[in-house]
Design a protein around this motif. Structure first.
Motif, PDB file in Angstrom:
ATOM      1  N   LEU A 297       0.828  -1.210   0.000  1.00 54.44           N
ATOM      2  CA  LEU A 297       0.000   0.000   0.000  1.00 54.44           C
ATOM      3  C   LEU A 297       0.858   1.255   0.000  1.00 54.44           C
ATOM      4  CD1 LEU A 297      -2.896  -0.860   2.482  1.00 54.44           C
ATOM      5  CD2 LEU A 297      -3.153  -0.187   0.091  1.00 54.44           C
ATOM      6  N   ASP A 298       1.880   1.267   0.838  1.00 53.08           N
ATOM      7  CA  ASP A 298       2.763   2.439   0.894  1.00 53.08           C
ATOM      8  C   ASP A 298       3.403   2.700  -0.464  1.00 53.08           C
ATOM      9  OD1 ASP A 298       2.299   3.096   3.535  1.00 53.08           O
ATOM     10  OD2 ASP A 298       3.943   1.867   4.310  1.00 53.08           O
ATOM     11  N   GLU A 299       3.835   1.632  -1.127  1.00 58.46           N
ATOM     12  CA  GLU A 299       4.481   1.780  -2.442  1.00 58.46           C
ATOM     13  C   GLU A 299       3.501   2.311  -3.482  1.00 58.46           C
ATOM     14  OE1 GLU A 299       7.748  -1.844  -1.925  1.00 58.46           O
ATOM     15  OE2 GLU A 299       5.867  -2.198  -3.006  1.00 58.46           O
ATOM     16  N   LEU A 300       2.256   1.848  -3.437  1.00 57.98           N
ATOM     17  CA  LEU A 300       1.261   2.297  -4.397  1.00 57.98           C
ATOM     18  C   LEU A 300       0.834   3.735  -4.130  1.00 57.98           C
ATOM     19  CD1 LEU A 300      -0.932  -0.921  -4.705  1.00 57.98           C
ATOM     20  CD2 LEU A 300       0.703  -0.026  -6.372  1.00 57.98           C
ATOM     21  N   MET A 301       0.723   4.098  -2.862  1.00 62.25           N
ATOM     22  CA  MET A 301       0.338   5.483  -2.542  1.00 62.25           C
ATOM     23  C   MET A 301       1.460   6.457  -2.870  1.00 62.25           C
ATOM     24  SD  MET A 301      -2.135   5.310   0.829  1.00 62.25           S
ATOM     25  CE  MET A 301      -0.988   4.390   1.868  1.00 62.25           C
ATOM     26  N   GLU A 302       2.717   6.009  -2.746  1.00 60.09           N
ATOM     27  CA  GLU A 302       3.848   6.851  -3.142  1.00 60.09           C
ATOM     28  C   GLU A 302       3.802   7.155  -4.638  1.00 60.09           C
ATOM     29  OE1 GLU A 302       7.402   4.899  -1.932  1.00 60.09           O
ATOM     30  OE2 GLU A 302       7.083   5.262   0.210  1.00 60.09           O
ATOM     31  N   GLN A 303       3.222   6.224  -5.402  1.00 57.22           N
ATOM     32  CA  GLN A 303       3.072   6.431  -6.843  1.00 57.22           C
ATOM     33  C   GLN A 303       1.768   7.143  -7.187  1.00 57.22           C
ATOM     34  OE1 GLN A 303       4.621   3.001  -9.363  1.00 57.22           O
ATOM     35  NE2 GLN A 303       4.302   1.938  -7.405  1.00 57.22           N
ATOM     36  N   LYS A 304       1.083   7.634  -6.148  1.00 58.97           N
ATOM     37  CA  LYS A 304      -0.148   8.420  -6.294  1.00 58.97           C
ATOM     38  C   LYS A 304      -1.262   7.639  -7.001  1.00 58.97           C
ATOM     39  CE  LYS A 304       2.400  12.769  -6.313  1.00 58.97           C
ATOM     40  NZ  LYS A 304       2.226  12.921  -4.867  1.00 58.97           N
ATOM     41  N   CYS A 305      -1.391   6.352  -6.657  1.00 58.68           N
ATOM     42  CA  CYS A 305      -2.507   5.568  -7.183  1.00 58.68           C
ATOM     43  C   CYS A 305      -3.814   6.102  -6.620  1.00 58.68           C
ATOM     44  CB  CYS A 305      -2.341   4.093  -6.823  1.00 58.68           C
ATOM     45  SG  CYS A 305      -1.127   3.228  -7.844  1.00 58.68           S
ATOM     46  N   ASP A 306      -4.813   6.252  -7.471  1.00 62.29           N
ATOM     47  CA  ASP A 306      -6.115   6.742  -6.990  1.00 62.29           C
ATOM     48  C   ASP A 306      -7.091   5.604  -6.726  1.00 62.29           C
ATOM     49  OD1 ASP A 306      -6.486   6.137  -9.688  1.00 62.29           O
ATOM     50  OD2 ASP A 306      -6.590   8.236 -10.284  1.00 62.29           O
ATOM     51  N   ALA A 307      -6.662   4.364  -7.003  1.00 62.62           N
ATOM     52  CA  ALA A 307      -7.491   3.190  -6.703  1.00 62.62           C
ATOM     53  C   ALA A 307      -6.582   1.979  -6.508  1.00 62.62           C
ATOM     54  CB  ALA A 307      -8.488   2.920  -7.825  1.00 62.62           C
ATOM     55  N   VAL A 308      -7.010   1.057  -5.645  1.00 62.18           N
ATOM     56  CA  VAL A 308      -6.238  -0.156  -5.380  1.00 62.18           C
ATOM     57  C   VAL A 308      -7.203  -1.336  -5.287  1.00 62.18           C
ATOM     58  CG1 VAL A 308      -4.718  -1.386  -3.783  1.00 62.18           C
ATOM     59  CG2 VAL A 308      -4.417   1.078  -4.135  1.00 62.18           C
ATOM     60  N   ILE A 309      -6.832  -2.446  -5.932  1.00 59.02           N
ATOM     61  CA  ILE A 309      -7.570  -3.700  -5.834  1.00 59.02           C
ATOM     62  C   ILE A 309      -6.742  -4.642  -4.978  1.00 59.02           C
ATOM     63  CG2 ILE A 309      -8.561  -5.644  -7.104  1.00 59.02           C
ATOM     64  CD1 ILE A 309      -8.579  -3.762  -9.586  1.00 59.02           C
ATOM     65  N   VAL A 310      -7.328  -5.165  -3.894  1.00 57.29           N
ATOM     66  CA  VAL A 310      -6.615  -6.094  -3.003  1.00 57.29           C
ATOM     67  C   VAL A 310      -7.247  -7.464  -3.177  1.00 57.29           C
ATOM     68  CG1 VAL A 310      -5.791  -6.527  -0.672  1.00 57.29           C
ATOM     69  CG2 VAL A 310      -6.285  -4.186  -1.392  1.00 57.29           C
ATOM     70  N   THR A 311      -6.456  -8.419  -3.695  1.00 55.70           N
ATOM     71  CA  THR A 311      -7.015  -9.684  -4.182  1.00 55.70           C
ATOM     72  C   THR A 311      -6.974 -10.824  -3.170  1.00 55.70           C
ATOM     73  OG1 THR A 311      -4.918 -10.449  -5.115  1.00 55.70           O
ATOM     74  CG2 THR A 311      -6.288  -9.041  -6.508  1.00 55.70           C
ATOM     75  N   ASN A 312      -7.047 -10.485  -1.907  1.00 56.62           N
ATOM     76  CA  ASN A 312      -7.020 -11.501  -0.851  1.00 56.62           C
ATOM     77  C   ASN A 312      -7.745 -10.920   0.346  1.00 56.62           C
ATOM     78  OD1 ASN A 312      -5.476 -12.124   1.834  1.00 56.62           O
ATOM     79  ND2 ASN A 312      -5.134 -13.945   0.583  1.00 56.62           N
ATOM     80  N   GLY A 313      -8.684 -11.691   0.927  1.00 55.46           N
ATOM     81  CA  GLY A 313      -9.513 -11.163   2.001  1.00 55.46           C
ATOM     82  C   GLY A 313      -8.730 -10.725   3.221  1.00 55.46           C
TER      83      GLY A 313
END
Length: 338
Positions: free
Chosen positions: A229-245
């Motif tokens: 999550l930290d890595e994706l937010m550093e890249q300024k992602c505006d959406a994230v899909i988490v594929t494991n409950g």
């Protein structure tokens, strides 16, 4: 002194063979005789010798289930569903936990197939089919659960999440999201490969430029999503899909603690592996992909019993489908919206 089958026969006024047939349902016994036998069993406190029975019948009435993480409620829920189905058929269940470790899985397979169980359910963490196949005795009843291989030597029961992930990406793009990240499980698993493939196909079909750095991998276990999550937010992602409950629940808590507003600062697509009040708290802020865990467990239980009864039956593959529920649609915990 230990009560024997001879003691039961003497009290019931029948032969030991009749007691055995009554207990194992291997021959017709009149209702009157059956009642006398069970009355004697109850009065004497007799417990049938399971090992002796398995020697005579060739059955232990026990199934093994190798799972990668018993603390993950996806597998815990599935185990309960499998156990309920097996218990109704007079079978017991033995659980072996690999913790996503291939060496542990190898040891558990060798142990359970050495005469302890009649058949084996496996949610494998192996990186290749040949390694798994080399461990299993020829003709041993096996059903692969959740995780499969390209080689179709064993029956399998799994869930396809391709369409739900594809649809979720298209919806995010339709809302205006352009930097969409995804957190997968272990890259070697069939479940991870399918989910990443669906994401990549949707990104391409929606006209977005693929960004390999937007694809991050956890280990499908606890405390593996935060770094992603930290890595994706550093890249300024505006959406994230988490594929494991398990990782999805961790992501929701982590974002909340960081003060990140769901459906405001970031859009989140969460896998829902079990029904929980926790997910209901965020049901109006996240898109959900709901896996049919109970159905998966029941189907696995049904198939392994079939394999035990007829190990030479044709290979069977059952594929269930998850349900995609965008957060602005009416809540539905069943799968009628597929």
């Amino acid at each position: 002194m230990k009560v024997t089958i001879s003691d039961v026969a003497k009290m019931a006024g029948v032969s030991t063979a009749t007691v055995s047939h009554t207990i194992n349902n291997t021959r017709y016994v009149s209702e009157e005789t059956r009642e006398r036998v069970y009355a004697a069993i109850s009065q004497l406190g007799y417990t049938p010798d399971a090992s002796a029975r398995s020697f005579r019948t060739g059955k232990k009435k026990t199934i093994g289930f190798i799972v990668p993480d018993i603390s993950n409620k996806f597998f815990a829920t599935m185990i309960e569903s499998v156990e309920n189905h097996l218990a109704a058929a007079g079978y017991h269940l033995i659980i072996a936990n690999t913790k996503e470790d291939m060496e542990r899985e190898e040891k558990n397979i060798r142990l359970l197939t050495a005469g302890l169980v009649d058949g084996l359910l496996i949610a494998s963490t192996m990186d290749n089919f040949d390694r798994l196949n080399s461990l299993l005795p020829a003709g041993f009843p096996v059903v692969l659960v959740d995780r499969v291989f390209n080689e179709k030597k064993f029956s399998s029961v799994c869930v396809s999440n391709f369409q739900p992930i594809y649809r979720s990406v298209c919806r995010l793009v339709g809302k205006g999201d352009r930097r969409i990240g995804i957190i997968g499980g272990l890259p070697r698993l069939s479940t991870t490969k399918e989910r990443i493939s669906a994401y990549q196909q949707a990104i391409s079909d929606c006209g977005l430029a693929p960004e390999e750095t937007f694809i991050r991998y956890g280990d499908s276990m606890e405390n593996s999503a935060r770094v992603c999550l930290d890595e994706l937010m550093e890249q300024k992602c505006d959406a994230v899909i988490v594929t494991n409950g398990l990782m999805a629940a961790e992501s929701i808590i982590y974002l909340h603690r960081k003060g990140v507003q769901l459906a405001g600062d970031i859009d989140l697509v969460s896998f829902v592996d079990y029904e929980s009040d926790f997910y209901e708290l965020y049901a109006n802020q996240i898109d959900s992909i709901i896996q049919p865990v109970d159905e998966l467990g029941t189907a696995a239980g049904e198939e392994i019993l079939k394999r035990v009864e007829d190990p030479d039956a044709p290979i069977f593959e059952k594929v269930l489908t998850s349900a995609y529920r965008p957060y602005d649609l009416p809540k539905s915990w069943n799968h009628s919206d597929r």
